[in-house]
Scaffold this motif. Structure first.
Motif, PDB file in Angstrom:
ATOM      1  N   UNK A 130       0.826  -1.214   0.000  1.00 44.01           N
ATOM      2  CA  UNK A 130       0.000   0.000   0.000  1.00 44.01           C
ATOM      3  C   UNK A 130       0.856   1.259   0.000  1.00 44.01           C
ATOM      4  N   UNK A 131       1.967   1.210   0.750  1.00 42.21           N
ATOM      5  CA  UNK A 131       2.872   2.360   0.769  1.00 42.21           C
ATOM      6  C   UNK A 131       3.462   2.598  -0.608  1.00 42.21           C
ATOM      7  N   UNK A 132       3.870   1.539  -1.257  1.00 46.17           N
ATOM      8  CA  UNK A 132       4.444   1.663  -2.598  1.00 46.17           C
ATOM      9  C   UNK A 132       3.418   2.202  -3.586  1.00 46.17           C
ATOM     10  N   UNK A 133       2.182   1.705  -3.485  1.00 47.33           N
ATOM     11  CA  UNK A 133       1.140   2.130  -4.424  1.00 47.33           C
ATOM     12  C   UNK A 133       0.736   3.587  -4.201  1.00 47.33           C
ATOM     13  N   UNK A 134       0.586   3.982  -2.928  1.00 49.80           N
ATOM     14  CA  UNK A 134       0.141   5.349  -2.625  1.00 49.80           C
ATOM     15  C   UNK A 134       1.203   6.383  -2.966  1.00 49.80           C
ATOM     16  N   UNK A 135       2.453   6.012  -2.764  1.00 51.64           N
ATOM     17  CA  UNK A 135       3.528   6.971  -3.041  1.00 51.64           C
ATOM     18  C   UNK A 135       3.959   6.932  -4.492  1.00 51.64           C
ATOM     19  N   UNK A 136       3.411   5.938  -5.231  1.00 56.95           N
ATOM     20  CA  UNK A 136       3.708   5.793  -6.653  1.00 56.95           C
ATOM     21  C   UNK A 136       5.213   5.724  -6.909  1.00 56.95           C
ATOM     22  N   UNK A 137       5.901   4.988  -6.021  1.00 60.46           N
ATOM     23  CA  UNK A 137       7.344   4.851  -6.194  1.00 60.46           C
ATOM     24  C   UNK A 137       7.702   3.390  -6.414  1.00 60.46           C
ATOM     25  N   UNK A 138       8.814   3.172  -7.009  1.00 62.87           N
ATOM     26  CA  UNK A 138       9.225   1.825  -7.386  1.00 62.87           C
ATOM     27  C   UNK A 138      10.283   1.236  -6.460  1.00 62.87           C
ATOM     28  N   UNK A 139      10.574   1.944  -5.389  1.00 64.57           N
ATOM     29  CA  UNK A 139      11.547   1.469  -4.405  1.00 64.57           C
ATOM     30  C   UNK A 139      12.897   1.139  -5.048  1.00 64.57           C
ATOM     31  N   UNK A 140      13.290   1.960  -6.036  1.00 67.28           N
ATOM     32  CA  UNK A 140      14.551   1.693  -6.720  1.00 67.28           C
ATOM     33  C   UNK A 140      15.742   1.838  -5.797  1.00 67.28           C
ATOM     34  N   UNK A 141      15.587   2.658  -4.750  1.00 67.83           N
ATOM     35  CA  UNK A 141      16.690   2.890  -3.829  1.00 67.83           C
ATOM     36  C   UNK A 141      16.548   2.076  -2.547  1.00 67.83           C
ATOM     37  N   UNK A 142      15.595   1.160  -2.512  1.00 63.82           N
ATOM     38  CA  UNK A 142      15.378   0.349  -1.321  1.00 63.82           C
ATOM     39  C   UNK A 142      15.653  -1.114  -1.616  1.00 63.82           C
ATOM     40  N   UNK A 143      16.013  -1.827  -0.574  1.00 66.69           N
ATOM     41  CA  UNK A 143      16.219  -3.257  -0.717  1.00 66.69           C
ATOM     42  C   UNK A 143      14.888  -3.939  -0.979  1.00 66.69           C
ATOM     43  N   UNK A 144      14.871  -4.865  -1.930  1.00 70.14           N
ATOM     44  CA  UNK A 144      13.634  -5.545  -2.293  1.00 70.14           C
ATOM     45  C   UNK A 144      13.659  -6.989  -1.782  1.00 70.14           C
ATOM     46  N   UNK A 145      12.494  -7.525  -1.438  1.00 66.28           N
ATOM     47  CA  UNK A 145      12.429  -8.945  -1.087  1.00 66.28           C
ATOM     48  C   UNK A 145      12.663  -9.805  -2.326  1.00 66.28           C
ATOM     49  N   UNK A 146      12.772 -11.108  -2.130  1.00 63.87           N
ATOM     50  CA  UNK A 146      13.093 -12.001  -3.246  1.00 63.87           C
ATOM     51  C   UNK A 146      11.968 -12.101  -4.264  1.00 63.87           C
ATOM     52  N   UNK A 147      10.723 -11.922  -3.832  1.00 60.18           N
ATOM     53  CA  UNK A 147       9.556 -12.063  -4.698  1.00 60.18           C
ATOM     54  C   UNK A 147       8.808 -10.728  -4.793  1.00 60.18           C
ATOM     55  N   UNK A 148       7.887 -10.602  -5.753  1.00 60.88           N
ATOM     56  CA  UNK A 148       7.026  -9.421  -5.784  1.00 60.88           C
ATOM     57  C   UNK A 148       6.194  -9.354  -4.504  1.00 60.88           C
ATOM     58  N   UNK A 149       5.838  -8.153  -4.082  1.00 59.49           N
ATOM     59  CA  UNK A 149       5.103  -8.000  -2.827  1.00 59.49           C
ATOM     60  C   UNK A 149       3.775  -8.755  -2.833  1.00 59.49           C
ATOM     61  N   UNK A 150       3.124  -8.819  -3.993  1.00 57.01           N
ATOM     62  CA  UNK A 150       1.846  -9.535  -4.049  1.00 57.01           C
ATOM     63  C   UNK A 150       2.031 -11.014  -3.748  1.00 57.01           C
ATOM     64  N   UNK A 151       3.225 -11.557  -4.007  1.00 56.37           N
ATOM     65  CA  UNK A 151       3.491 -12.968  -3.693  1.00 56.37           C
ATOM     66  C   UNK A 151       3.295 -13.240  -2.209  1.00 56.37           C
ATOM     67  N   UNK A 152       3.839 -12.363  -1.348  1.00 57.25           N
ATOM     68  CA  UNK A 152       3.768 -12.591   0.101  1.00 57.25           C
ATOM     69  C   UNK A 152       2.334 -12.469   0.613  1.00 57.25           C
TER      70      UNK A 152
END
Length: 344
Positions: A120-142
């Motif tokens: 929800x944070x990613x969607x509301x801020x319309x950001x792709x978290x390019x500068x943040x560490x990402x989990x192994x799978x897409x967020x919808x997977x979890x």
């Protein structure tokens, strides 16, 4: 270098490199050393070391898996949120394979809460978290996986009505942004699992008329057949069905092997436990039908139980052998005594 605390940050970076390259045992030596150096500090690096050591420790031995899980849980909230998601996912798998259903369900709820917050944070801020560490799978997977595991827990409790409700949650794609291929693949995989599991839960609730449809549905999907066969056999034993034709049809899938999906191999701990239980169910099925080969499947299940430290299935095998001891010849008696000895 291992003896000097000032080298801990550099050793950690080397360990991370080895871990990413798949040289896990070499990395484990360094992670342990860094952990010892920083054991009195409340650092994220210490928490990451413990997370990596947890991942490296996981294997067939259920006792060792439980010990590793208990140690890592103390550090779970101190790692980055991306690692938290993957850490919780692995913890869910461990506790599920150990038949600790309530614990697995609680962790699945934690995973849902954290993944929903990040999504929800990613969607509301319309950001792709390019500068943040990402989990192994897409967020919808979890998000989907939490519903899938909660459905699996309901299945273990025999609550198929609740399990079907969770199926509707992990097959609902209306809220997912499908801007990338990973998200589309995730949606497709969970919808496929949902279709198969809807039929499965009907079969496991005693609807034998659905069995043929379920078998036809999973037959083209080689990676799903063993799990389906295991569940069919459990249902056959529960309701007294004859499923000889299904065992013949899928005979090549009975030996233990690894299975892959779009997301890689099935979880090792869950599959090892599943195969051990399957052998016990196969033994019960044959013995119920007055077939002596059931004794050999008891012995195979005991061998598998010993390999992964599965005491509950070993106890089930002992009870089964006691009821059908008259069908065992002298050689089988000796084999059984050798396998059951460590549990006595």
């Amino acid at each position: 270098m291992l003896e000097k605390l000032t080298y801990a940050p550099m050793l950690f970076e080397v360990a991370e490199g080895l871990f990413q390259e798949g040289q896990w045992q070499a990395a484990a030596l360094l992670y342990k050393n860094v952990s010892d150096c920083e054991k009195y500090q409340n650092s994220e690096r210490l928490a990451v070391c413990q997370y990596r050591l947890f991942r490296i420790a996981l294997g067939d031995d259920q006792t060792r898996n439980l010990q590793a899980a208990h140690i890592f849980e103390c550090y779970l909230n101190r790692v980055d949120e991306a690692d938290q998601l993957d850490g919780i996912k692995n913890l869910v798998n461990v506790y599920y394979s150990l038949h600790k259903w309530a614990k697995a369900d609680k962790l699945a709820q934690d995973m849902l809460h954290l993944s929903m917050l990040r999504y929800n944070l990613q969607r509301k801020s319309n950001r792709r978290m390019t500068d943040e560490k990402k989990p192994e799978k897409p967020l919808c997977f979890y998000i989907y996986y939490s519903h899938l595991m909660r459905a699996s827990v309901c299945e273990e409790y025999g609550d198929f009505t609740s399990a079907l409700k969770f199926v509707t949650l992990y097959t609902d794609a209306s809220w997912v942004s499908k801007d990338d291929e990973d998200a589309r693949m995730t949606v497709a995989q969970f919808q496929e699992w949902g279709t198969a599991n809807t039929l499965l839960y009907q079969v496991m609730s005693g609807q034998q008329e659905v069995l043929s449809e379920y078998v036809d549905h999973i037959s083209p999907q080689s990676d799903e057949i063993f799990v389906a066969l295991s569940n069919i056999l459990t249902s056959a034993n529960r309701y007294g069905w004859n499923v000889d034709y299904i065992l013949v049809r899928f005979a090549n899938f009975i030996p233990y092997q690894t299975y892959a999906t779009e997301f890689g191999g099935y979880n090792q701990q869950i599959m090892s436990d599943q195969h051990t239980k399957f052998l016990a169910e196969l033994a019960a099925y044959h013995l119920h039908n007055k077939r002596k080969e059931g004794i050999q499947f008891i012995i195979q299940s005991l061998e598998s139980s010993a390999r992964i430290n599965n005491e509950s299935t070993a106890i089930k095998c002992a009870d089964l052998f006691g009821k059908h001891r008259d069908q065992a010849d002298e050689k089988a008696q000796v084999q059984y005594n050798l396998q059951i000895g460590p549990y006595l």
